[in-house]
Enzyme design. Structure first.
Site, PDB file in Angstrom:
ATOM      1  N   GLY A   1       8.708  20.287  -8.051  1.00 50.98           N
ATOM      2  CA  GLY A   1       7.793  21.022  -7.187  1.00 50.98           C
ATOM      3  C   GLY A   1       8.298  22.420  -6.842  1.00 50.98           C
ATOM      4  O   GLY A   1       9.385  22.582  -6.287  1.00 50.98           O
TER       5      GLY A   1
ATOM      6  N   GLY B   1       6.847  24.566  -4.730  1.00 52.47           N
ATOM      7  CA  GLY B   1       6.131  25.057  -3.542  1.00 52.47           C
ATOM      8  C   GLY B   1       7.125  25.728  -2.600  1.00 52.47           C
ATOM      9  O   GLY B   1       8.214  26.137  -3.004  1.00 52.47           O
ATOM     10  N   PHE B   2       6.745  25.797  -1.321  1.00 49.76           N
ATOM     11  CA  PHE B   2       7.611  26.473  -0.345  1.00 49.76           C
ATOM     12  C   PHE B   2       8.996  25.830  -0.297  1.00 49.76           C
ATOM     13  O   PHE B   2      10.010  26.521  -0.240  1.00 49.76           O
ATOM     14  CB  PHE B   2       6.973  26.401   1.046  1.00 49.76           C
ATOM     15  CG  PHE B   2       5.803  27.319   1.205  1.00 49.76           C
ATOM     16  CD1 PHE B   2       5.990  28.672   1.435  1.00 49.76           C
ATOM     17  CD2 PHE B   2       4.502  26.842   1.117  1.00 49.76           C
ATOM     18  CE1 PHE B   2       4.918  29.529   1.593  1.00 49.76           C
ATOM     19  CE2 PHE B   2       3.412  27.687   1.266  1.00 49.76           C
ATOM     20  CZ  PHE B   2       3.621  29.036   1.504  1.00 49.76           C
TER      21      PHE B   2
ATOM     22  N   VAL C   1       5.366  15.404 -13.644  1.00 47.27           N
ATOM     23  CA  VAL C   1       6.280  14.262 -13.512  1.00 47.27           C
ATOM     24  C   VAL C   1       5.466  12.992 -13.323  1.00 47.27           C
ATOM     25  O   VAL C   1       4.568  12.940 -12.487  1.00 47.27           O
ATOM     26  CB  VAL C   1       7.254  14.479 -12.332  1.00 47.27           C
ATOM     27  CG1 VAL C   1       8.063  13.221 -12.058  1.00 47.27           C
ATOM     28  CG2 VAL C   1       8.168  15.658 -12.630  1.00 47.27           C
TER      29      VAL C   1
ATOM     30  N   GLU D   1     -10.655  28.129   9.613  1.00 52.44           N
ATOM     31  CA  GLU D   1     -10.624  29.410   8.887  1.00 52.44           C
ATOM     32  C   GLU D   1     -11.772  29.498   7.882  1.00 52.44           C
ATOM     33  O   GLU D   1     -12.408  30.540   7.733  1.00 52.44           O
ATOM     34  CB  GLU D   1      -9.250  29.589   8.224  1.00 52.44           C
ATOM     35  CG  GLU D   1      -8.181  29.779   9.290  1.00 52.44           C
ATOM     36  CD  GLU D   1      -6.737  29.912   8.802  1.00 52.44           C
ATOM     37  OE1 GLU D   1      -5.889  30.244   9.620  1.00 52.44           O
ATOM     38  OE2 GLU D   1      -6.469  29.682   7.609  1.00 52.44           O
TER      39      GLU D   1
ATOM     40  N   ASP E   1       6.406  18.793   2.655  1.00 45.79           N
ATOM     41  CA  ASP E   1       5.312  17.913   3.078  1.00 45.79           C
ATOM     42  C   ASP E   1       5.523  16.448   2.700  1.00 45.79           C
ATOM     43  O   ASP E   1       5.067  15.537   3.391  1.00 45.79           O
ATOM     44  CB  ASP E   1       3.987  18.368   2.433  1.00 45.79           C
ATOM     45  CG  ASP E   1       3.368  19.547   3.163  1.00 45.79           C
ATOM     46  OD1 ASP E   1       3.959  20.009   4.157  1.00 45.79           O
ATOM     47  OD2 ASP E   1       2.295  20.014   2.728  1.00 45.79           O
TER      48      ASP E   1
ATOM     49  N   ALA F   1       4.307  25.211   6.194  1.00 52.18           N
ATOM     50  CA  ALA F   1       5.231  25.984   5.360  1.00 52.18           C
ATOM     51  C   ALA F   1       6.621  26.124   5.989  1.00 52.18           C
ATOM     52  O   ALA F   1       7.637  26.024   5.294  1.00 52.18           O
ATOM     53  CB  ALA F   1       4.621  27.361   5.089  1.00 52.18           C
ATOM     54  N   GLN F   2       6.688  26.330   7.312  1.00 53.89           N
ATOM     55  CA  GLN F   2       7.988  26.577   7.947  1.00 53.89           C
ATOM     56  C   GLN F   2       8.962  25.395   7.796  1.00 53.89           C
ATOM     57  O   GLN F   2      10.084  25.588   7.339  1.00 53.89           O
ATOM     58  CB  GLN F   2       7.794  26.932   9.427  1.00 53.89           C
ATOM     59  CG  GLN F   2       7.625  28.414   9.679  1.00 53.89           C
ATOM     60  CD  GLN F   2       8.799  29.246   9.181  1.00 53.89           C
ATOM     61  OE1 GLN F   2       9.954  28.833   9.248  1.00 53.89           O
ATOM     62  NE2 GLN F   2       8.509  30.412   8.654  1.00 53.89           N
TER      63      GLN F   2
HETATM   64  C1  LIG Z   1      -5.807  25.264   2.674  1.00 52.22           C
HETATM   65  C2  LIG Z   1      -4.436  25.179   3.283  1.00 52.22           C
HETATM   66  C3  LIG Z   1      -4.082  26.015   4.318  1.00 52.22           C
HETATM   67  C4  LIG Z   1      -2.817  25.957   4.885  1.00 52.22           C
HETATM   68  N1  LIG Z   1      -2.510  26.818   5.888  1.00 52.22           N
HETATM   69  C5  LIG Z   1      -1.256  26.799   6.401  1.00 52.22           C
HETATM   70  C6  LIG Z   1      -0.864  27.739   7.387  1.00 52.22           C
HETATM   71  O1  LIG Z   1      -1.664  28.577   7.818  1.00 52.22           O
HETATM   72  N2  LIG Z   1       0.412  27.701   7.853  1.00 52.22           N
HETATM   73  C7  LIG Z   1       1.327  26.785   7.384  1.00 52.22           C
HETATM   74  O2  LIG Z   1       2.476  26.808   7.808  1.00 52.22           O
HETATM   75  N3  LIG Z   1       0.980  25.885   6.467  1.00 52.22           N
HETATM   76  C8  LIG Z   1      -0.275  25.868   5.955  1.00 52.22           C
HETATM   77  N4  LIG Z   1      -0.620  24.955   5.001  1.00 52.22           N
HETATM   78  C9  LIG Z   1       0.344  23.920   4.626  1.00 52.22           C
HETATM   79  C10 LIG Z   1       1.403  24.461   3.685  1.00 52.22           C
HETATM   80  O3  LIG Z   1       0.807  25.141   2.620  1.00 52.22           O
HETATM   81  C11 LIG Z   1       2.237  23.293   3.199  1.00 52.22           C
HETATM   82  O4  LIG Z   1       2.816  22.676   4.312  1.00 52.22           O
HETATM   83  C12 LIG Z   1       3.316  23.743   2.248  1.00 52.22           C
HETATM   84  O5  LIG Z   1       2.743  24.240   1.071  1.00 52.22           O
HETATM   85  C13 LIG Z   1       4.267  22.592   1.918  1.00 52.22           C
HETATM   86  O6  LIG Z   1       5.213  23.034   1.006  1.00 52.22           O
HETATM   87  P1  LIG Z   1       5.805  22.023  -0.074  1.00 52.22           P
HETATM   88  O7  LIG Z   1       6.825  22.804  -0.850  1.00 52.22           O
HETATM   89  O8  LIG Z   1       6.227  20.770   0.570  1.00 52.22           O
HETATM   90  O9  LIG Z   1       4.586  21.640  -1.011  1.00 52.22           O
HETATM   91  P2  LIG Z   1       3.644  22.557  -1.897  1.00 52.22           P
HETATM   92  O10 LIG Z   1       3.690  23.970  -1.468  1.00 52.22           O
HETATM   93  O11 LIG Z   1       2.330  21.863  -1.901  1.00 52.22           O
HETATM   94  O12 LIG Z   1       4.283  22.459  -3.355  1.00 52.22           O
HETATM   95  C14 LIG Z   1       4.320  21.267  -4.080  1.00 52.22           C
HETATM   96  C15 LIG Z   1       4.495  21.599  -5.557  1.00 52.22           C
HETATM   97  O13 LIG Z   1       4.748  20.404  -6.266  1.00 52.22           O
HETATM   98  C16 LIG Z   1       4.044  20.423  -7.496  1.00 52.22           C
HETATM   99  N5  LIG Z   1       3.833  19.030  -7.922  1.00 52.22           N
HETATM  100  C17 LIG Z   1       3.264  18.033  -7.206  1.00 52.22           C
HETATM  101  N6  LIG Z   1       3.278  16.885  -7.907  1.00 52.22           N
HETATM  102  C18 LIG Z   1       3.857  17.154  -9.085  1.00 52.22           C
HETATM  103  C19 LIG Z   1       4.160  16.376 -10.225  1.00 52.22           C
HETATM  104  N7  LIG Z   1       3.881  15.070 -10.306  1.00 52.22           N
HETATM  105  N8  LIG Z   1       4.750  16.992 -11.280  1.00 52.22           N
HETATM  106  C20 LIG Z   1       5.050  18.306 -11.230  1.00 52.22           C
HETATM  107  N9  LIG Z   1       4.794  19.093 -10.164  1.00 52.22           N
HETATM  108  C21 LIG Z   1       4.221  18.525  -9.107  1.00 52.22           C
HETATM  109  C22 LIG Z   1       2.760  21.170  -7.166  1.00 52.22           C
HETATM  110  O14 LIG Z   1       2.199  21.743  -8.325  1.00 52.22           O
HETATM  111  C23 LIG Z   1       3.257  22.228  -6.177  1.00 52.22           C
HETATM  112  O15 LIG Z   1       3.589  23.437  -6.804  1.00 52.22           O
HETATM  113  C24 LIG Z   1      -1.885  25.005   4.399  1.00 52.22           C
HETATM  114  C25 LIG Z   1      -2.230  24.159   3.358  1.00 52.22           C
HETATM  115  C26 LIG Z   1      -3.501  24.246   2.802  1.00 52.22           C
HETATM  116  C27 LIG Z   1      -3.865  23.324   1.667  1.00 52.22           C
END
Ligand SMILES: Cc1cc2nc3c(=O)[nH]c(=O)nc-3n(C[C@H](O)[C@H](O)[C@H](O)COP(=O)(O)OP(=O)(O)OC[C@H]3O[C@@H](n4cnc5c(N)ncnc54)[C@H](O)[C@@H]3O)c2cc1C
Length: 430
Positions: A15, A17-18, A83, A174, A305, A322-323
């Protein structure tokens, strides 16, 4: 996967993401081989997805190539793959492009939409958790208006112009605000031959206030902003079904609509092999200790998350935002290095920097520990914070220029149907 063997231990991160990116950056110059796997080759800035759905921003400006973020790091490998399974006994990750062994595995797979088992809603509603989903929604919104022009049936036209959003967290709020602004500023000009005063935006919330994770002050102010924009807010109402045409609720109220946006819940993205019941807590999240170690697995960690760290301060885990994801990624980076150097690990402590949501032009709400404010200043703060956390100088510039342009011109020029979303418009004919 064609990744060379190294004398350094291998950390596989699933992953980008953040959380995953924060961790990879922290490990960038350390004596480890880092393999980052993601099913997309980009990092998506999810907080601005609603602006893509409503034509305010192009998708490219909120996405950034993962390879570019990490291009200068030695011992770093990226693979574009999904994955499919984890074999914990063999320390193996199975993907659609092959398998890879790990010394340390980090789950940073984020969250997906939670329909709470309602397959009818899952089939017929729109979600907004990824860039492709946001583009689908953008297309559908615009297609609805094109279709509304073609029908002489009042009830069908009204249903096409009725947007029902379920879930009044930041995403729902939003999106509702942005749609209300489109109704006011754009639709009358784009569709002079359509009575766009009949456009409805219904925001449904199961609880007794919107933005329930924020202060009561923020909720009330945001509610006032939305009502001022003409959004109809329904509280203490639970959506029970949507057959693609009619939304049903527990209060008996129903809505005829072509578009139900489901923003009412998320759950962790699980992977086979790490999905045993005892590993998961509420919302499909992996139970971790204060070092983000998955319970019962010394060399498997979860961050962001998908991780649920239950502490005294956060009995249900940290907010799925995100934080916490970024802070856990950074902390785990330090702890993995400490682990390799046989030094003590540091438990994770979440530093809550506050939360915010915007409702529209000059309207936002911000909650900080000792300071809560709403209105124009909050809106500027919201914009600054989002620009700051966007990855990439070009993206920041593009978003900034777009926002200034949209502000001055009352416009959203990305209202394009590039990739049509195939909704069966015959549904209103029976
Ligand atoms: C519409 C929306 C608005 C939001 N607004 C806010 C906000 O204003 N403020 C805030 O703080 N948070 C906000 N969030 C929440 C925030 O975006 C998440 O909490 C944050 O992205 C979590 O980060 P993460 O790295 O855990 O997961 P993610 O950023 O979701 O990254 C997960 C990654 O894992 C990858 N992945 C997943 N499963 C697999 C797999 N099986 N194989 C390969 N890759 C995989 C995905 O492609 C992705 O790139 C919002 C979320 C959404 C959907």
């Amino acid at each position: 996967m064609n990744i060379p063997q190294s004398s350094f231990p291998r950390v596989v991160i699933i992953g980008g993401g953040f959380a995953g990116i924060a961790l990879a950056k922290k490990l960038s110059k350390k004596e480890v081989q880092v393999v980052l796997i993601d099913k997309h080759n980009y990092h998506a800035f999810q907080p601005l997805l609603y602006q893509v759905s409503t034509g305010g921003l192009e998708p490219d400006s909120i996405a950034y190539p993962i390879r570019k973020i990490l291009k200068d790091f030695p011992n770093f490998f990226f693979r574009l793959a999904k994955v499919e399974e984890i074999r914990t006994e063999g320390h193996l990750v199975l993907t659609n492009i092959g398998n890879i062994a790990y010394d340390y595995l980090v789950m940073a797979t984020g969250a997906e939409t939670n329909y709470y088992g309602n397959t009818e809603i899952e089939t017929n509603s729109m979600a907004m958790k990824s860039i492709p989903q946001s583009l689908n929604l953008r297309s559908l919104i615009l297609e609805n208006f094109e279709q509304a022009l073609l029908t002489d049936q009042y009830h069908e036209r009204d249903a096409l112009m009725n947007f029902v959003i379920v879930g009044a967290g930041p995403t729902g709020v939003e999106l509702a605000g942005a749609l209300a602004e489109i109704k006011k500023g754009i639709l009358p000009k784009d569709y002079p031959d359509l009575d766009t005063r009949r456009v409805q935006i219904n925001l449904i919330q199961s609880g007794d206030r919107i933005l329930k994770e924020m202060s009561v002050q923020a909720s009330e102010k945001a509610e006032g902003f939305l009502e001022g924009l003409g959004v109809q807010i329904w509280k203490n109402m639970r959506v029970t079904g949507f057959n693609g045409k009619t939304v049903t609720t527990n209060t008996g109220e129903s809505f005829e609509t072509a578009t139900l946006v489901w923003a009412a819940g998320v759950k962790g993205v699980g992977v086979k092999g790490l999905d045993a019941k005892e590993l998961l807590v509420g919302g499909n999240r992996l139970k971790v200790n204060t070092y983000n170690q998955v319970i019962g697995h010394n060399n498997i960690f979860a961050i962001g998350d998908v991780a649920c760290m239950q502490t005294k301060e956060a009995p249900n885990g940290h907010p799925m935002m995100a934080q916490p994801a970024m802070q856990q990624g950074k902390q785990l980076g330090e702890n993995l290095v400490a682990l390799l150097e046989n030094k003590p690990l540091k438990p994770f402590r979440y530093k809550d920097k506050g939360s915010m949501a915007t409702v529209g032009r000059n309207k936002a709400v911000v909650d900080m520990e000792n300071f809560k404010f709403q209105g124009v200043f909050a809106w500027y703060v919201w914009m600054f914070v989002h620009l700051f956390f966007l990855i990439g100088f070009r993206n920041r510039m593009v978003v900034f220029v777009n926002w200034v342009y949209n502000y001055v011109r009352f416009d959203r020029e990305a209202r394009l149907i590039i990739r049509p979303f195939n909704k069966d418009y015959k549904m209103f004919k029976d």
